[in-house]
Design an enzyme around this catalytic site. Structure first.
Site, mmCIF file in Angstrom:
data_model
loop_
_atom_site.group_PDB
_atom_site.id
_atom_site.type_symbol
_atom_site.label_atom_id
_atom_site.label_comp_id
_atom_site.label_asym_id
_atom_site.label_seq_id
_atom_site.Cartn_x
_atom_site.Cartn_y
_atom_site.Cartn_z
ATOM 1 N N ASN A 148 2.027 -2.851 2.268
ATOM 2 C CA ASN A 148 1.580 -3.990 3.282
ATOM 3 C C ASN A 148 1.658 -5.150 2.869
ATOM 4 O O ASN A 148 1.451 -5.899 3.493
ATOM 5 C CB ASN A 148 0.129 -3.435 3.592
ATOM 6 C CG ASN A 148 -0.699 -3.814 2.103
ATOM 7 O OD1 ASN A 148 -0.262 -4.527 1.140
ATOM 8 N ND2 ASN A 148 -2.067 -3.832 2.171
ATOM 9 N N GLU A 155 -4.398 -8.991 -0.787
ATOM 10 C CA GLU A 155 -4.032 -8.127 0.648
ATOM 11 C C GLU A 155 -3.797 -8.842 1.838
ATOM 12 O O GLU A 155 -4.168 -10.134 1.872
ATOM 13 C CB GLU A 155 -5.472 -7.277 1.039
ATOM 14 C CG GLU A 155 -5.655 -6.215 -0.241
ATOM 15 C CD GLU A 155 -4.838 -4.805 -0.243
ATOM 16 O OE1 GLU A 155 -3.683 -5.165 0.192
ATOM 17 O OE2 GLU A 155 -5.287 -3.996 -0.625
#
Ligand code: GLP
Length: 270
Positions: A148, A155
């Site tokens: 990702n 993140e």
């Protein structure tokens, strides 16, 4: 075979990638060893750097590469986790690298993932940042990249570029896609302790490695065009201190023109 586009190298396979990455790390170590200076390395985990560590072990065992003046700081560790747990990054580093080279264990640092109060975790994270500063900062930070686009365990979030320049070592929740990609759903791990993107950007040089088809789209999104500030790795696209080594499969989403445009120019540092 290796094709070079300024700061980007595209290797025809994992062995070639590992050799090039190890060459860059070893050149830095040799230069500093000759000058009597320590080398401060930022280290990553995951499957991508494994062949690099195997090559560094080979260089130590066969060529005498000396790690006695090396200081290391790992990017991250799962939380909560005991350092002896089979999936802990402490175990990984000992098994893949530290136990095979002449590094002083006191010179190796990995975030502490053992359960603790929020105050204790914050104190540990602040101490980690201080230890990096006390060592004189990281000379070369090695990075992998999550599917990702995470670096360390920073993140993706929908945000402006300035957000990433403010994040230091801290406890973070892991994205669902990371829990799945790293096979964590059957474990208590839902968080990690990670260096921040600011910590990473404070390194003097960065070497990002990616291999395999599962990374091709992420690499194209990070390095294919305008700076993508939603994906943490996107902040590295325009950074002249960041070198990238990809295998051909991970590089497949980048056209020749994109490779030349993003990575042209001199590499600073090292
Ligand atoms: C973990 C680590 C990252 C690493 C990523 C990719 O999530 N926190 O630092 O880059 O895995 O792992 P792999 O190299 O196995 O694809």
């Amino acid at each position: 075979m290796l094709k070079s586009y300024g700061r980007l190298s595209v290797a025809d396979g994992e062995a070639c990638m590992a050799k090039e990455a190890a060459k860059q790390v070893a050149e830095l170590i040799l230069r500093n060893n000759r000058a009597g200076k320590p080398t401060v390395l930022g280290l990553a985990t995951g499957s991508t750097p494994e062949p690099l560590y195997a090559e560094l072990v080979r260089m130590h065992q066969q060529d005498g590469l000396d790690f006695s003046n090396i200081i290391t700081f790992n990017l991250d560790e799962y939380y909560p986790i005991d350092p002896t747990h089979p999936i802990s990054y402490h175990r990984y580093m000992n098994e893949k690298l530290f136990s095979h080279i002449n590094i002083n264990p006191d010179n190796t640092h990995i975030p502490d993932g053992r359960a603790a109060s929020d105050d204790e975790i914050k104190a540990r994270c602040d101490a980690y940042e201080q230890a990096i500063r006390d060592a004189g900062g990281i000379d070369l930070q090695i990075l992998g990249i999550g599917k990702n686009g995470h670096i360390g365990f920073n993140e993706p979030v929908d945000t402006a570029a300035t957000h990433w320049t403010q994040l230091h070592t801290r406890k973070v929740p892991l994205a669902q896609s990371t829990l799945e990609a790293n096979a964590l759903l059957g474990t208590p791990v839902r968080h990690a302790i990670t260096m921040g993107t600011a910590t990473i950007l404070e390194a003097k040089n960065i070497l990002l490695l990616a291999k395999g088809a599962s990374k091709a789209q992420t690499i194209a999104e990070c390095f294919g065009g305008d700076i993508n500030t939603k994906i943490p790795a996107g902040i590295l696209a325009a950074d002249p201190r960041c070198r990238v080594i990809l295998d051909e499969v991970a590089a497949a989403g980048l056209s020749e023109a994109q490779r030349e445009k993003t990575f042209a120019g001199v590499t600073l540092g090292m």
